[in-house]
Design an enzyme around this catalytic site. Structure first.
Site, PDB file in Angstrom:
ATOM      1  N   LYS A 198       0.458   5.959   8.317  1.00 27.50           N
ATOM      2  CA  LYS A 198       1.153   5.882   7.015  1.00 27.50           C
ATOM      3  C   LYS A 198       0.152   6.016   5.869  1.00 27.50           C
ATOM      4  O   LYS A 198       0.346   6.805   4.941  1.00 27.50           O
ATOM      5  CB  LYS A 198       1.894   4.537   6.943  1.00 27.50           C
ATOM      6  CG  LYS A 198       2.726   4.298   5.726  1.00 27.50           C
ATOM      7  CD  LYS A 198       2.061   3.502   4.640  1.00 27.50           C
ATOM      8  CE  LYS A 198       1.784   2.065   4.954  1.00 27.50           C
ATOM      9  NZ  LYS A 198       1.261   1.310   3.804  1.00 27.50           N
ATOM     10  N   LYS A 223      -7.265   1.733  -2.581  1.00 26.91           N
ATOM     11  CA  LYS A 223      -6.863   1.332  -1.223  1.00 26.91           C
ATOM     12  C   LYS A 223      -6.922   2.535  -0.262  1.00 26.91           C
ATOM     13  O   LYS A 223      -7.362   2.411   0.883  1.00 26.91           O
ATOM     14  CB  LYS A 223      -5.452   0.739  -1.276  1.00 26.91           C
ATOM     15  CG  LYS A 223      -4.818   0.447   0.062  1.00 26.91           C
ATOM     16  CD  LYS A 223      -5.449  -0.725   0.793  1.00 26.91           C
ATOM     17  CE  LYS A 223      -4.807  -0.904   2.165  1.00 26.91           C
ATOM     18  NZ  LYS A 223      -5.386  -1.999   2.919  1.00 26.91           N
ATOM     19  N   SER A 279       0.876  -1.186   0.000  1.00 27.13           N
ATOM     20  CA  SER A 279       0.000   0.000   0.000  1.00 27.13           C
ATOM     21  C   SER A 279       0.905   1.225   0.000  1.00 27.13           C
ATOM     22  O   SER A 279       1.512   1.536   1.023  1.00 27.13           O
ATOM     23  CB  SER A 279      -0.873   0.034   1.255  1.00 27.13           C
ATOM     24  OG  SER A 279      -1.648  -1.123   1.359  1.00 27.13           O
TER      25      SER A 279
HETATM   26  P1  NAD Z   1       5.622  -5.753   7.596  1.00 26.68           P
HETATM   27  O1  NAD Z   1       6.335  -4.581   8.162  1.00 26.68           O
HETATM   28  O2  NAD Z   1       5.189  -6.860   8.501  1.00 26.68           O
HETATM   29  O3  NAD Z   1       6.537  -6.427   6.436  1.00 26.68           O
HETATM   30  C1  NAD Z   1       7.318  -5.708   5.530  1.00 26.68           C
HETATM   31  C2  NAD Z   1       8.517  -6.559   5.166  1.00 26.68           C
HETATM   32  O4  NAD Z   1       9.302  -5.843   4.195  1.00 26.68           O
HETATM   33  C3  NAD Z   1       9.446  -6.849   6.359  1.00 26.68           C
HETATM   34  O5  NAD Z   1       9.687  -8.240   6.453  1.00 26.68           O
HETATM   35  C4  NAD Z   1      10.707  -6.065   6.016  1.00 26.68           C
HETATM   36  O6  NAD Z   1      11.898  -6.671   6.511  1.00 26.68           O
HETATM   37  C5  NAD Z   1      10.664  -6.070   4.506  1.00 26.68           C
HETATM   38  N1  NAD Z   1      11.508  -5.045   3.909  1.00 26.68           N
HETATM   39  C6  NAD Z   1      11.559  -3.722   4.229  1.00 26.68           C
HETATM   40  N2  NAD Z   1      12.470  -3.100   3.452  1.00 26.68           N
HETATM   41  C7  NAD Z   1      12.995  -4.049   2.635  1.00 26.68           C
HETATM   42  C8  NAD Z   1      13.985  -4.030   1.610  1.00 26.68           C
HETATM   43  N3  NAD Z   1      14.618  -2.900   1.289  1.00 26.68           N
HETATM   44  N4  NAD Z   1      14.267  -5.184   0.980  1.00 26.68           N
HETATM   45  C9  NAD Z   1      13.618  -6.333   1.298  1.00 26.68           C
HETATM   46  N5  NAD Z   1      12.689  -6.425   2.258  1.00 26.68           N
HETATM   47  C10 NAD Z   1      12.383  -5.292   2.912  1.00 26.68           C
HETATM   48  O7  NAD Z   1       4.390  -5.163   6.777  1.00 26.68           O
HETATM   49  P2  NAD Z   1       3.031  -5.924   6.380  1.00 26.68           P
HETATM   50  O8  NAD Z   1       2.065  -5.809   7.505  1.00 26.68           O
HETATM   51  O9  NAD Z   1       3.363  -7.249   5.801  1.00 26.68           O
HETATM   52  O10 NAD Z   1       2.488  -4.925   5.243  1.00 26.68           O
HETATM   53  C11 NAD Z   1       3.018  -4.892   3.945  1.00 26.68           C
HETATM   54  C12 NAD Z   1       2.165  -3.926   3.128  1.00 26.68           C
HETATM   55  O11 NAD Z   1       0.811  -4.398   3.108  1.00 26.68           O
HETATM   56  C13 NAD Z   1       2.104  -2.511   3.729  1.00 26.68           C
HETATM   57  O12 NAD Z   1       2.104  -1.575   2.686  1.00 26.68           O
HETATM   58  C14 NAD Z   1       0.786  -2.487   4.483  1.00 26.68           C
HETATM   59  O13 NAD Z   1       0.231  -1.198   4.596  1.00 26.68           O
HETATM   60  C15 NAD Z   1      -0.060  -3.387   3.600  1.00 26.68           C
HETATM   61  N6  NAD Z   1      -1.172  -4.041   4.303  1.00 26.68           N
HETATM   62  C16 NAD Z   1      -1.001  -4.559   5.562  1.00 26.68           C
HETATM   63  C17 NAD Z   1      -2.086  -5.156   6.204  1.00 26.68           C
HETATM   64  C18 NAD Z   1      -1.931  -5.709   7.601  1.00 26.68           C
HETATM   65  O14 NAD Z   1      -2.967  -5.984   8.234  1.00 26.68           O
HETATM   66  N7  NAD Z   1      -0.721  -5.914   8.109  1.00 26.68           N
HETATM   67  C19 NAD Z   1      -3.325  -5.239   5.566  1.00 26.68           C
HETATM   68  C20 NAD Z   1      -3.464  -4.756   4.276  1.00 26.68           C
HETATM   69  C21 NAD Z   1      -2.373  -4.148   3.642  1.00 26.68           C
END
Ligand code: NAD
Length: 294
Positions: free
Chosen positions: A239, A171, A95
């Protein structure tokens, strides 16, 4: 099919597992080794960098926190653009700000890489079940190519919303509605509490009426129980609303209610509640009034 997947957090890990279950070979990368190890244990193959993943796979998925992370992983050093070939497909499921999707897509286009933005709604439980709602922007022919075999292996629905960035605009609209709904619910339950009417009975009475909603069903009981285990964190919603406000200002859409709820979330963050579930908006009203909802 051999797929690349970068970003193995709360959402990425279960999404990879569903792609593996569907019979895909998945090459993964994350900067957190324990996240890589978790999905390698389930059959994924570890890449050494985003560039390495891109060099091995003709379709690459990213699921990263926010715009700067996607920019760095796609366009930065050792990034996807260094390993990609003409004709590759990039599906960004993070997102992020729609205008940044368009910027990254323009960089991809220079290499002949087709990018679509495909953020999701549904959170971890639906990522685990493979029932996410997926909203997509970009080239419709690319969407058609990846819909059945890839997107619908992670989601229950995948809807084409328009050109690149339209997925993330959709979104943001979702996140505005959810934030305002939670704030309205907290405000109304506090009104009941201050008027000495039991908020639990108020919920019971109105859940089936016009005010009833998915937000009310999911977040009302959490507010009553003072259970703020995330779910979806206050900081993550900040965010998304930051991206919503920035986008709204750039396109000339007034969003006064979003701005007000953003300040409430910022207050919670400043008060050390950034890691709470966003239903902690109830705490904002509890602090103001010195009265508990639950
Ligand atoms: P998270 O923080 O749990 O996971 C993000 C991952 O990206 C981490 O494992 C991190 O180490 C990795 N990362 C960061 N920088 C990196 C890089 N340079 N290279 C490789 N890996 C890297 O986040 P999440 O909850 O999995 O969310 C991911 C996306 O989905 C976000 O944009 C969030 O807004 C969206 N989202 C989350 C939810 C939720 O309920 N958690 C629901 C819908 C959408």
């Amino acid at each position: 099919m051999k797929l690349g997947f970068i970003g193995l957090g709360i959402m990425g890990k279960p999404m990879v597992r569903n792609l593996l279950k569907a019979g895909h070979e998945v090459v993964v990368f994350d900067i957190m080794q324990e996240n890589v190890a978790a999905v390698v244990a389930d059959g994924a193959k570890a890449g050494t960098s985003a560039k390495d993943v891109a060099a091995q796979c003709r379709t690459i998925i990213t699921m990263l926190p926010n715009s700067p992370h996607v920019k760095a992983v796609v366009c930065g050093e050792n990034g996807i653009s260094e390993g990609a070939e003409e004709g590759d497909i990039l599906i960004d499921m993070s997102s992020i700000a729609p205008l940044v999707s368009q910027e990254i897509g323009a960089e991809c286009e220079k290499l002949g890489v087709k990018m679509i933005d495909a953020p999701v709604s549904g959170g971890e439980p639906k990522a685990i079940d493979g029932t996410l709602s997926i909203m997509v922007g970009g080239d419709e022919a690319v969407f058609d190519r990846v819909k059945e075999d890839i997107l619908l292996k992670m989601g229950a629905s995948a809807v084409y919303c328009g050109g690149l960035g339209a997925g993330n605009t959709t979104k943001l609209s979702n996140q505005v509605i959810v934030a305002l709904n939670i704030a309205a619910l907290a405000e109304a339950l506090m009104l009941a509490a201050k008027a000495k009417v039991d908020p639990a009975l108020v919920l019971q009475a109105i859940q089936g009426g016009l005010a009833g909603s998915t937000v009310m069903n999911a977040k009302g009981p959490m507010m009553l129980a003072h259970n703020y285990i995330p779910g979806f964190k206050v900081d993550l919603h900040i965010k998304d609303l930051t991206n919503a406000l920035e986008t709204a200002h750039k396109v000339g859409a007034p969003v006064p209610l979003t701005a007000a709820v953003m300040e409430m979330l910022q207050t919670l963050h400043a008060d050390g509640c950034g890691q709470d579930d966003h239903s902690a908006l109830a705490k904002f009203y509890e602090k103001l009034t010195g009265t508990q909802i639950g």
